[in-house]
Write a protein that holds these residues in place. Structure first.
Motif, PDB file in Angstrom:
ATOM      1  N   ILE B 454       0.853  -1.188   0.000  1.00 42.12           N
ATOM      2  CA  ILE B 454       0.000   0.000   0.000  1.00 42.12           C
ATOM      3  C   ILE B 454       0.887   1.235   0.000  1.00 42.12           C
ATOM      4  O   ILE B 454       1.743   1.386   0.872  1.00 42.12           O
ATOM      5  N   ASN B 455       0.695   2.101  -1.000  1.00 43.02           N
ATOM      6  CA  ASN B 455       1.419   3.373  -1.080  1.00 43.02           C
ATOM      7  C   ASN B 455       0.446   4.502  -0.780  1.00 43.02           C
ATOM      8  O   ASN B 455      -0.586   4.611  -1.436  1.00 43.02           O
ATOM      9  N   MET B 456       0.783   5.313   0.216  1.00 45.08           N
ATOM     10  CA  MET B 456      -0.093   6.433   0.575  1.00 45.08           C
ATOM     11  C   MET B 456       0.624   7.736   0.228  1.00 45.08           C
ATOM     12  O   MET B 456       1.700   8.001   0.773  1.00 45.08           O
ATOM     13  N   ILE B 457       0.032   8.489  -0.684  1.00 40.35           N
ATOM     14  CA  ILE B 457       0.714   9.677  -1.212  1.00 40.35           C
ATOM     15  C   ILE B 457      -0.090  10.922  -0.871  1.00 40.35           C
ATOM     16  O   ILE B 457      -1.278  11.019  -1.217  1.00 40.35           O
ATOM     17  N   ASP B 458       0.564  11.837  -0.179  1.00 40.73           N
ATOM     18  CA  ASP B 458       0.013  13.172   0.014  1.00 40.73           C
ATOM     19  C   ASP B 458      -1.339  13.188   0.724  1.00 40.73           C
ATOM     20  O   ASP B 458      -2.135  14.097   0.519  1.00 40.73           O
ATOM     21  N   GLN B 459      -1.633  12.207   1.532  1.00 38.85           N
ATOM     22  CA  GLN B 459      -2.901  12.084   2.292  1.00 38.85           C
ATOM     23  C   GLN B 459      -4.112  11.993   1.373  1.00 38.85           C
ATOM     24  O   GLN B 459      -5.246  12.050   1.840  1.00 38.85           O
ATOM     25  N   ILE B 461      -3.937  10.162  -2.136  1.00 38.74           N
ATOM     26  CA  ILE B 461      -3.904   9.048  -3.094  1.00 38.74           C
ATOM     27  C   ILE B 461      -3.378   7.795  -2.421  1.00 38.74           C
ATOM     28  O   ILE B 461      -2.407   7.852  -1.664  1.00 38.74           O
ATOM     29  N   ASN B 462      -4.049   6.715  -2.691  1.00 36.07           N
ATOM     30  CA  ASN B 462      -3.690   5.447  -2.092  1.00 36.07           C
ATOM     31  C   ASN B 462      -3.616   4.405  -3.203  1.00 36.07           C
ATOM     32  O   ASN B 462      -4.608   4.144  -3.871  1.00 36.07           O
ATOM     33  N   LEU B 463      -2.414   3.847  -3.418  1.00 32.92           N
ATOM     34  CA  LEU B 463      -2.260   2.816  -4.458  1.00 32.92           C
ATOM     35  C   LEU B 463      -1.955   1.492  -3.781  1.00 32.92           C
ATOM     36  O   LEU B 463      -1.004   1.400  -3.009  1.00 32.92           O
ATOM     37  N   THR B 464      -2.768   0.501  -4.076  1.00 32.87           N
ATOM     38  CA  THR B 464      -2.581  -0.801  -3.420  1.00 32.87           C
ATOM     39  C   THR B 464      -2.499  -1.896  -4.467  1.00 32.87           C
ATOM     40  O   THR B 464      -3.270  -1.913  -5.425  1.00 32.87           O
ATOM     41  N   VAL B 465      -1.549  -2.781  -4.246  1.00 31.17           N
ATOM     42  CA  VAL B 465      -1.465  -3.982  -5.075  1.00 31.17           C
ATOM     43  C   VAL B 465      -1.587  -5.179  -4.141  1.00 31.17           C
ATOM     44  O   VAL B 465      -0.905  -5.231  -3.109  1.00 31.17           O
ATOM     45  N   ARG B 466      -2.463  -6.107  -4.496  1.00 32.75           N
ATOM     46  CA  ARG B 466      -2.635  -7.320  -3.671  1.00 32.75           C
ATOM     47  C   ARG B 466      -2.406  -8.539  -4.566  1.00 32.75           C
ATOM     48  O   ARG B 466      -2.874  -8.581  -5.703  1.00 32.75           O
ATOM     49  N   ALA B 484      -5.040  -8.107  -7.518  1.00 31.25           N
ATOM     50  CA  ALA B 484      -5.905  -6.937  -7.707  1.00 31.25           C
ATOM     51  C   ALA B 484      -5.105  -5.670  -7.516  1.00 31.25           C
ATOM     52  O   ALA B 484      -4.137  -5.632  -6.743  1.00 31.25           O
ATOM     53  N   PHE B 485      -5.530  -4.656  -8.244  1.00 33.59           N
ATOM     54  CA  PHE B 485      -4.934  -3.342  -8.122  1.00 33.59           C
ATOM     55  C   PHE B 485      -6.025  -2.388  -7.655  1.00 33.59           C
ATOM     56  O   PHE B 485      -7.154  -2.432  -8.157  1.00 33.59           O
ATOM     57  N   LYS B 505      -9.965 -13.009  -3.375  1.00 29.09           N
ATOM     58  CA  LYS B 505     -10.468 -14.217  -2.732  1.00 29.09           C
ATOM     59  C   LYS B 505     -11.424 -13.860  -1.593  1.00 29.09           C
ATOM     60  O   LYS B 505     -12.213 -14.690  -1.143  1.00 29.09           O
ATOM     61  N   GLY B 506     -11.314 -12.611  -1.144  1.00 31.90           N
ATOM     62  CA  GLY B 506     -12.254 -12.169  -0.116  1.00 31.90           C
ATOM     63  C   GLY B 506     -11.662 -12.191   1.282  1.00 31.90           C
ATOM     64  O   GLY B 506     -10.582 -12.699   1.507  1.00 31.90           O
ATOM     65  N   GLY B 507     -12.400 -11.611   2.198  1.00 27.79           N
ATOM     66  CA  GLY B 507     -11.956 -11.493   3.580  1.00 27.79           C
ATOM     67  C   GLY B 507     -11.898 -10.030   3.956  1.00 27.79           C
ATOM     68  O   GLY B 507     -12.285  -9.159   3.182  1.00 27.79           O
ATOM     69  N   GLN B 508     -11.376  -9.759   5.153  1.00 29.25           N
ATOM     70  CA  GLN B 508     -11.295  -8.354   5.562  1.00 29.25           C
ATOM     71  C   GLN B 508     -10.027  -7.736   4.993  1.00 29.25           C
ATOM     72  O   GLN B 508      -8.956  -8.310   5.110  1.00 29.25           O
ATOM     73  N   LEU B 509     -10.190  -6.572   4.380  1.00 33.42           N
ATOM     74  CA  LEU B 509      -9.055  -5.866   3.787  1.00 33.42           C
ATOM     75  C   LEU B 509      -9.036  -4.448   4.321  1.00 33.42           C
ATOM     76  O   LEU B 509     -10.068  -3.782   4.381  1.00 33.42           O
ATOM     77  N   CYS B 510      -7.863  -4.010   4.747  1.00 35.02           N
ATOM     78  CA  CYS B 510      -7.719  -2.638   5.228  1.00 35.02           C
ATOM     79  C   CYS B 510      -6.833  -1.880   4.260  1.00 35.02           C
ATOM     80  O   CYS B 510      -5.653  -2.208   4.110  1.00 35.02           O
ATOM     81  N   SER B 511      -7.391  -0.902   3.566  1.00 35.45           N
ATOM     82  CA  SER B 511      -6.614  -0.054   2.673  1.00 35.45           C
ATOM     83  C   SER B 511      -7.349   1.267   2.563  1.00 35.45           C
ATOM     84  O   SER B 511      -8.518   1.369   2.949  1.00 35.45           O
ATOM     85  N   ASN B 512      -6.681   2.284   2.029  1.00 37.07           N
ATOM     86  CA  ASN B 512      -7.286   3.617   1.956  1.00 37.07           C
ATOM     87  C   ASN B 512      -7.713   4.118   3.338  1.00 37.07           C
ATOM     88  O   ASN B 512      -8.632   4.924   3.453  1.00 37.07           O
ATOM     89  N   GLY B 513      -7.067   3.602   4.353  1.00 31.37           N
ATOM     90  CA  GLY B 513      -7.343   4.090   5.693  1.00 31.37           C
ATOM     91  C   GLY B 513      -8.569   3.496   6.347  1.00 31.37           C
ATOM     92  O   GLY B 513      -8.893   3.818   7.492  1.00 31.37           O
ATOM     93  N   VAL B 514      -9.305   2.620   5.651  1.00 31.19           N
ATOM     94  CA  VAL B 514     -10.487   1.994   6.227  1.00 31.19           C
ATOM     95  C   VAL B 514     -10.427   0.487   6.006  1.00 31.19           C
ATOM     96  O   VAL B 514      -9.656  -0.007   5.194  1.00 31.19           O
ATOM     97  N   CYS B 515     -11.262  -0.235   6.758  1.00 34.03           N
ATOM     98  CA  CYS B 515     -11.351  -1.695   6.600  1.00 34.03           C
ATOM     99  C   CYS B 515     -12.716  -2.053   6.044  1.00 34.03           C
ATOM    100  O   CYS B 515     -13.724  -1.465   6.449  1.00 34.03           O
ATOM    101  N   ARG B 516     -12.726  -3.008   5.122  1.00 38.21           N
ATOM    102  CA  ARG B 516     -13.993  -3.514   4.593  1.00 38.21           C
ATOM    103  C   ARG B 516     -13.906  -5.033   4.503  1.00 38.21           C
ATOM    104  O   ARG B 516     -12.827  -5.588   4.365  1.00 38.21           O
ATOM    105  N   TYR B 517     -15.079  -5.667   4.541  1.00 37.13           N
ATOM    106  CA  TYR B 517     -15.131  -7.104   4.336  1.00 37.13           C
ATOM    107  C   TYR B 517     -15.571  -7.327   2.898  1.00 37.13           C
ATOM    108  O   TYR B 517     -16.666  -6.899   2.508  1.00 37.13           O
TER     109      TYR B 517
END
Lengths: 158, 532
Positions: B454-459, B461-466, B484-485, B505-517
């Motif tokens: 997870i790359n967090m840029i300048d508060q 932009i959030n770029l995540t590769v999984r 996934a990108f 594949k699913g499950g809880q993922l935390c990115s962009n500062g929040v968590c989602r299932y």
């Protein structure tokens, strides 16, 4: 004539309104906290969080530092925990281990969270002395605490 | 007419701007377009969900609110378009009343816990009236209304409940509280060929005591359910208790569950429409750890509120400002099991009198041990490493243990986070899991690997590769590789957009500062979150 009187009455009712003043929460120390008393001291930052939320746990120590820095100037931080009965018994233990000093309340039923239309965690609101929500913030990325501090300073300078 | 128009033009906006009438609105749009697969079957899948929550607070603390929901098609749950929720409430200093849709929790939820979890497609909110009164050291609450429950997974399960109840709580001493709850419900289960009608009584009491260092809670609920059509009656009960010790830098919590709401033979146990099971408005503590690591959120144990005994201990320890330790151990089992008598073609019940879980395989035991270390290497970098060992045996009561399902899993998550400057930070996650599952007959032993950057840029932009892969050649999804990108953008503090593309594949993922299932999916996803 009747309609005019009704409208004037309605206007009077409008002038008497309040919004956050009657919200009360129970802290983990069994104290009843009135939001009006908290924001009335200067300003109140409410932070909704949960144990299962990693960004929430990363954010808490930074909020604690802000609390230590500004509490003497009337700024209060209130953490409202959103853990359901599944894990709410561990909240007090976690807070004690992290040495968090600001008050923490429990909202296992999401009642307070829903009052503020929260959707995701973490979710923060800054409320000024008059009870107006002046700032909302969703999520936590390292460095977000600087944005909170900037808003707090703006309020203190008003 | 002119006066009315002038009133609307001048007074209402002035009222809004002066804060006499306040409002808040949040909107969550989710869209997905792609495929879902199960084994060799692959099908197009699309979902569109838009949820708008609104609240308007008027003079004298009167609030109206509602939810507009567009779930067509939903990602999970029932299709819906329209006003899903609406309510009007008054919140006074001591007294509040709400008419419309509401949730409620009494004690720890053994008798009543109404809640919604959109990620699981579960909604037990009621429609009726709720009343609360609190003064000094006591409070009284009452509810009356209907719950129309539809299970999003077990689609046969559609049940209509009329629920009436209340709660009384008093603190005779500052550190001590006692509460009593009574819930009465009459329900109709919509089944084919004929409906079932039941009546249930749930009295419950709880007590808690706490000071700065110690906390104790005990919650007991009794349930009596009568099947009105067959004149059968079933009784059950549940206990939950927790005790914790806290001091600066250390917190220890021990909790215990003993749920015996409906102990049934294997045939009846699998009947999800039986009227005697724990009711959808009863949702008690699970006494297991809720994880945030993705691989650990794919739980191998589903709590059975009808028949489960369990304990958990969790320790949080922070010896200094830079180090945090977390330890958790939980164990659970059934109260008994059934032995199939092949001569009489019947089941013999074998029930233990133990009040602690039994790890013998006949009792379908589950246990988990988890330990985590978080270390701040510098002011800008943090490293976390954990290990989890989980084991579950599901006893085969039909063949007296011949076909037990045994699954063990060892998970090692590792995470490093570094803030390079005030406006750039990176987080790297690797999670390893080794699994031994005898029901994956062709390949019982396999491993799963999960990577995330997870790359967090300048508060903003959030770029995540999984990336995830499994050595299991026989995964139910028919896949072994997922990637996934994701790109997240914060327009300002009120609006966030997240788009992603790939296989999850699913499950809880935390990115962009929040968590989602997230549920398993392959394709394009878009989420837009707004609040004003």
């Amino acid at each position: 004539m009747k309609k005019t009187i009704l409208m004037l009455l309605f206007s009077f009712l409008i002038l008497e309104a309040q919004s956050l003043s009657e919200i009360k929460v129970q802290s983990i120390k069994n104290e009843t906290l009135h939001l009006k008393e908290l924001y009335g001291q200067g300003a109140l930052l409410i932070n909704f969080w949960a144990l299962w939320c990693q960004p929430c746990k990363s954010e808490l120590p930074h909020l604690n530092k802000l609390y230590e820095k500004y509490k003497g100037r009337g700024i209060t931080i209130l953490g409202i925990n959103q853990d359901t009965p599944k894990s709410v018994s561990k909240v007090k233990s976690f807070i004690a281990s992290q040495r968090i000093d600001f008050p923490i309340a429990l909202d296992s039923n999401f009642e307070i969270f829903n009052k503020f239309n929260g959707q995701v965690l973490p979710y923060s609101l800054l409320i000024d002395r008059s009870g107006n929500i002046v700032y909302r913030h969703t999520g936590y990325i390292p460095g977000d605490e600087n944005a909170f501090e900037k808003e707090i300073i703006n309020l203190l300078n008003e | 007419m002119k006066i009315r128009i002038l009133f609307i033009i001048f007074f209402l906006p002035l009222s809004f701007s002066a804060g006499q009438i306040s409002y808040s609105i949040s909107n969550f749009l989710r869209y997905g377009n792609g495929e879902r697969s199960f084994g060799n079957f692959k099908g197009e899948f699309k979902y569109v969900e838009n949820l708008t929550d609104m609240r308007i607070t008027f003079p004298y603390n009167v609030t109206i609110g509602g939810r507009l929901l567009y779930d067509d098609p939903p990602e999970i749950g029932i299709k819906y378009k329209g006003l899903k929720r609406r309510f009007i409430e008054y919140n006074g200093n001591e007294f509040s009343v709400r008419a419309g849709n509401f949730s409620e929790l009494y004690g720890r939820g053994l008798a009543l816990n109404l809640f919604e979890s959109r990620g699981l497609g579960f909604d037990s909110w009621m429609d009726g009236i709720k009343f609360n009164f609190r003064k000094d050291n006591y409070s009284v609450s009452a509810i009356a209304g209907v719950l129309e429950f539809e299970d999003s997974i077990e689609i046969k399960r559609k049940e209509d409940y009329k629920i009436y109840g209340g709660n009384f709580e008093v603190s005779p001493l500052n550190f001590f509280k006692i509460g009593f709850t009574y819930i009465y419900s009459k329900a109709e289960f919509n089944l084919i060929p004929s409906n079932k009608n039941i009546e249930a009584h749930l009295p419950s009491f709880y007590l808690s005591a706490s000071n700065d260092s110690f906390s104790f809670l005990f919650d007991y609920a009794y349930r009596s359910t009568s099947d009105l059509d067959n004149k059968n009656k079933s009784i059950g009960c549940g206990i939950y208790s927790s005790i914790s010790y806290n001091e600066e830098g250390l917190g220890i919590t021990f909790d215990y569950k003993n749920y015996r709401f409906d102990f049934r033979d294997p045939f009846e146990k699998n009947d999800i429409t039986r009227p005697t099971r724990a009711l959808p408005f009863q949702n008690a503590p699970i006494v297991m750890k809720e994880h945030s690591y993705t691989l650990l959120t794919r739980s191998i144990h589903e709590v059975d509120f009808n028949d489960e005994l369990g304990m958990q201990i969790e320790i949080f320890y922070t010896p200094n400002e830079t180090t945090s330790l977390n330890f958790n151990a939980s164990v659970a089992s059934r109260h008994g099991y059934y032995h199939y008598d092949q001569n009489n073609f019947s089941f013999d019940k074998i029930e233990s009198v133990n009040i602690i879980p039994d790890l013998s395989k006949n009792y379908s035991p589950y246990y988990e041990i988890f330990a985590e270390l978080e270390q701040n290497l510098t002011e800008a970098s943090v490293i976390k490493i954990a290990v989890a060992i989980r084991s579950k045996i599901l006893y085969d009561e039909f063949f007296n243990g011949l076909y037990n399902h045994k699954i063990t899993s060892r998970v090692i998550p590792f995470q490093v986070k570094n803030i390079f400057s005030g406006s750039y930070s990176v987080e790297f996650d690797y999670q390893y899991e080794s699994v031994d599952d005898n029901f994956n007959a062709q390949q019982p032993e396999y491993s799963n690997h999960f990577f995330s950057l997870i790359n967090m840029i300048d508060q903003r932009i959030n770029l995540t590769v999984r990336y995830e892969f499994s050595t299991n050649r026989f995964d139910v999804s028919g896949k072994r590789f997922w990637s996934a990108f994701e790109l997240g953008y914060r327009f300002n503090n009120n609006h966030t957009a997240i788009i992603s593309y790939g296989k999850e594949k699913g499950g809880q993922l935390c990115s962009n500062g929040v968590c989602r299932y997230l549920l398993p999916f392959e394709g394009f996803r878009l989420s837009l979150l707004s609040s004003i």
